[in-house]
Design an enzyme around this catalytic site. Structure first.
Site, PDB file in Angstrom:
ATOM      1  N   GLU A   1       0.817  -1.224   0.000  1.00 45.56           N
ATOM      2  CA  GLU A   1       0.000   0.000   0.000  1.00 45.56           C
ATOM      3  C   GLU A   1       0.848   1.272   0.000  1.00 45.56           C
ATOM      4  O   GLU A   1       0.458   2.288  -0.554  1.00 45.56           O
ATOM      5  CB  GLU A   1      -0.949   0.021   1.195  1.00 45.56           C
ATOM      6  CG  GLU A   1      -2.084  -0.992   1.129  1.00 45.56           C
ATOM      7  CD  GLU A   1      -1.733  -2.307   1.803  1.00 45.56           C
ATOM      8  OE1 GLU A   1      -0.531  -2.551   2.074  1.00 45.56           O
ATOM      9  OE2 GLU A   1      -2.662  -3.100   2.058  1.00 45.56           O
TER      10      GLU A   1
ATOM     11  N   PHE B   1     -11.283  -6.664  14.337  1.00 43.56           N
ATOM     12  CA  PHE B   1     -10.223  -7.179  13.474  1.00 43.56           C
ATOM     13  C   PHE B   1      -9.884  -6.145  12.399  1.00 43.56           C
ATOM     14  O   PHE B   1     -10.768  -5.607  11.748  1.00 43.56           O
ATOM     15  CB  PHE B   1     -10.675  -8.499  12.825  1.00 43.56           C
ATOM     16  CG  PHE B   1      -9.659  -9.043  11.864  1.00 43.56           C
ATOM     17  CD1 PHE B   1      -8.418  -9.476  12.305  1.00 43.56           C
ATOM     18  CD2 PHE B   1      -9.934  -9.091  10.496  1.00 43.56           C
ATOM     19  CE1 PHE B   1      -7.469  -9.961  11.413  1.00 43.56           C
ATOM     20  CE2 PHE B   1      -8.992  -9.581   9.599  1.00 43.56           C
ATOM     21  CZ  PHE B   1      -7.750 -10.011  10.059  1.00 43.56           C
TER      22      PHE B   1
ATOM     23  N   LYS C   1     -17.319  -0.216   6.275  1.00 43.70           N
ATOM     24  CA  LYS C   1     -17.857  -1.247   5.378  1.00 43.70           C
ATOM     25  C   LYS C   1     -19.385  -1.155   5.242  1.00 43.70           C
ATOM     26  O   LYS C   1     -19.920  -1.279   4.148  1.00 43.70           O
ATOM     27  CB  LYS C   1     -17.446  -2.624   5.924  1.00 43.70           C
ATOM     28  CG  LYS C   1     -17.745  -3.791   5.008  1.00 43.70           C
ATOM     29  CD  LYS C   1     -17.232  -5.084   5.638  1.00 43.70           C
ATOM     30  CE  LYS C   1     -17.761  -6.312   4.918  1.00 43.70           C
ATOM     31  NZ  LYS C   1     -16.938  -6.679   3.754  1.00 43.70           N
TER      32      LYS C   1
END
Lengths: 163, 566
Positions: free
Chosen positions: B50, B112, B162
């Protein structure tokens, strides 16, 4: 030199940490900081007391202005602003000192807001120097706990900053 | 029409004119990647790390002047972007970085791959946003691009949980955006511009000092016109290289720690310093107390915080340098006879500078047996195309490139100036090549920096990005070694790379080509062969191991206290 800076910011989460992070990241001092929403609930108003020479104050002002969420920065140099601070002061109040404490509170137009047989809690409001003065008188009598808001400031005269 | 948040994001990017993004998939961006699977208007390039993805977006932005876009997943994906973002922030490069975030209900739960990337990047972004509602995506993306590209440009991060990507909303993209708290100054104050011109015309020893703002502000044309009209010498910072043609006789080339003798002498002796989109960085000024001690300083910059941050300024002008220089030029052109008098007045100054140029020109000692890095850089200039883009890493090779390549056009040098990020060069070249598939793109690296992001060889090969990679191999972390030689009694603590790497085999392992030169007479042929070979190529030059970057102003010394030969 001590400066009182008012900062109008977007009332959004994270703004306080942007401002605080700017001060710590660039090594500027914060003596006190108070913040709350204004009459326009989308805007919060911060009052920051800081110290530094002219060059540092210029940088503080510019760097604050550079933050995207900052709407306006006003540097109140001495005299242009009225400053008020509140302190809640818990003092030991045994029999012998009770009258004296009440007298001091009266002189400073402070209020007793909680009483026990052994203590008074005093609410004092005024310019920071006035708070310093009442504390100086109360300290020898047994100051148990102190909380100060840090000053808030507003410009003198008819001119007003919206919000 | 109702769309998912992920789709809205892609539609917004498309409407912002984004055709290329650099990104890495993961759990919290999988919905974006699912939409991307059938979204044909955006080319996605998959880097192998990244950090490299953000550097590539940065290289893309520097080469094109457009906003670079990178995508990463939450947690480690997001933290890997931080070096890339900080690099762009220090050099004022416009980026929009999209990171995935755990679902809003889990934020703060140590979920997570959760990390507070908004908190982490607050000090190294121009601004950042956490999107909490799918209905806000379009407005926030609009704001992100607006903030990234206007005023003093910079990176903006958008953190997209998300569940916000999955939720649906009506898509409406605002045509324009108004931020009450963000109104960058564009036009310089007319009175200040007038004063600047009269200060300029009163000067006897003027110098123009140009930073990256002249490039990001697209002001190279105005700068050249003003400087050549008045015959004012021009020196540039590392970030400013290319803003003024270095083959122009008025060019003093680079100034500062590794600047030319004549640039540093000119700045030390000038009576007027005109700073154009530069920020008086410590690598430029040396000891502040003795920087340009005889000069009045005019400082034009779009960012008011740059002005009077490090040095006293006699005349500040806040505004876009293109506008300010353009209007100064116009005012100058109306001055008629005064120009000739001004030219006559500065003639002795130009003669004095010429004397410094003759006394200590940029030079190095060529040998018949060992390759000098400066020679490689000169040969590269000679053999490369005139519009070639050069990306560098950070260290000695970067300075040799800055000193000896001779940049003539803006946006042809991509280099990490402010943060000094090793590992920047290869991925930045990759980004530039993605933007300009038909231009020659060269990455100049040291053996140290190259190894920091060499995994991107895979990205180059996979995406047919024919970057020509130059490795100036001295088997040292050369710049630190140079400091150890000069200031630490040659105690080469951890700067010798020890293990010799076979870069040719390395290139071949990735499916690229590799050539090596060990003698000076092989340099030219190696470069030619590499330029003629299609696809990415590594050129390894075994250079004089203990060659130093000179001149050098030791850290904290005055600009005129240069080490010329050590």
């Amino acid at each position: 030199m001590r400066h009182t800076i008012t900062v109008m910011v977007e009332n959004e989460f994270g703004v306080l940490s942007r401002v605080a992070g700017l001060f710590s990241g660039r090594g500027f001092n914060i003596d006190s900081l108070s913040v709350a929403p204004t009459n326009d609930e989308t805007i919060s108003r911060m009052t920051i007391v800081t110290r530094g020479d002219d060059q540092i104050l210029e940088q503080i002002s510019k760097q604050l202005n550079k933050l995207i969420d900052v709407i306006k920065v006003i540097d109140f140099t001495d005299g242009e602003a009225i400053e008020r601070e509140m302190a809640l002061i818990k003092v030991t109040a045994e029999e012998s000192a009770r009258a004296e404490i009440l007298r001091i509170a009266d002189i400073f137009r402070a209020k007793i807001i909680d009483v026990t047989t052994k203590s008074f809690t005093i609410e004092a409001t005024g310019a920071p120097a006035k708070i310093d003065a009442i504390l100086e008188l109360l300290r020898p009598l047994g100051l148990k706990e102190l909380v100060r808001t840090g000053p808030v400031a507003i410009g003198r005269g008819a001119k007003a900053w919206k919000g | 029409m109702k769309m998912t948040g992920a789709r809205i994001l892609l539609e917004c990017l498309k409407l912002e004119g984004v055709d290329t993004v650099f990104g890495y998939p993961g759990g919290t961006v999988i919905n974006i990647y699912d939409e991307l699977f059938s979204f044909k208007d955006i080319r996605h390039i998959l880097p192998r790390h990244e950090q490299a993805g953000v550097h590539a977006a940065d290289g893309f932005a520097r080469a094109t002047g457009r906003v670079g876009v990178a995508i990463a997943t939450s947690g480690p994906g997001a933290t890997n972007t931080v070096t890339g973002i900080a690099t762009a922030y220090m050099d004022s490069i416009p980026l929009v970085v999209i990171t995935g975030q755990v679902p809003t209900a889990l934020i703060g739960n140590d979920a997570f791959q959760e990390v507070d990337i908004i908190g982490i990047t607050r000090p190294c972004t121009k601004h950042n946003f956490l999107v909490k509602d799918v209905k806000d995506i379009a407005t926030i993306i609009k704001k992100a691009f607006f903030i990234a590209r206007t005023g003093r440009p910079g990176p903006v991060l958008v953190d997209l949980p998300k569940d916000v990507q999955i939720a649906t909303a009506e898509f409406h993209y605002p045509d324009s955006i108004e931020l009450r708290s963000y109104k960058p100054t564009v036009e310089g104050h007319p009175k200040q511009i007038e004063k600047a011109v009269s200060m300029l015309l009163a000067a006897k020893k003027p110098v123009i000092y140009v930073g990256g703002g002249a490039i990001s502000g697209d002001a190279a044309g105005e700068l050249s016109a003003l400087a050549t009209k008045l015959h004012i010498p021009v020196t540039t910072t590392l970030m400013g290289l290319g803003a003024f043609p270095e083959d122009n006789p008025l060019s003093l080339n680079l100034l500062g720690m590794h600047g030319t003798y004549f640039a540093n002498m000119a700045v030390t002796n000038c009576d007027l310093l005109v700073a154009v989109g530069a920020r008086f960085d410590d690598r430029v000024t040396g000891k502040i107390a003795t920087f340009a001690p005889h000069a009045k300083i005019i400082h034009m910059d779009v960012d008011p915080t740059s002005i009077r941050k490090n040095v006293r300024v006699d005349l500040p002008i806040v505004g876009q340098v293109k506008d300010v220089l353009g209007r100064m030029l116009k005012t100058v052109e109306e001055c008629g006879d005064k120009i000739a008098a001004f030219h006559a007045g500065i003639e002795p100054w130009l003669v004095e500078i010429d004397g410094w140029k003759k006394k200590h020109p940029m030079s190095y000692k060529q040998t018949a047996t060992v390759i000098k890095p400066q020679f490689v850089i000169q040969k590269l200039r000679e053999l490369s195309e005139s519009d070639a883009i050069v990306a560098t890493d950070v260290g000695q090779h970067q300075m040799w490139t800055a000193q000896f390549f001779g940049f003539r056009e803006p946006r042809t040098l991509l280099s990490s100036g402010g943060l000094g990020t090793m590992g920047y060069g290869l991925p930045a070249a990759m980004g530039a090549q993605a933007a300009f598939p038909n231009r020659q793109v060269i990455a100049v690296c040291g053996d140290g920096g190259f190894q920091m992001n060499l995994q991107e060889m895979a990205t180059l090969v996979q995406n047919r990005l024919p970057v020509k990679i130059v490795i100036l191999n001295n088997n040292f972390l050369g710049m630190v070694r140079q400091w150890q030689e000069l200031f630490f009694d040659k105690r080469y603590s951890q700067t010798c790379m020890e293990l010799p790497i076979d870069f040719i085999k390395l290139a071949e392992a990735f499916g690229a080509k590799g050539f090596q030169a060990t003698r000076p007479d092989e340099v030219e042929a190696t470069i030619k062969k590499a330029f003629e070979t299609p696809g990415p190529v590594i050129m390894e030059f075994k250079i004089a191991r203990e060659e130093k970057v000179l001149p050098m102003v030791p850290a904290g010394a005055s600009l005129n206290e240069m080490v010329l030969n050590a």
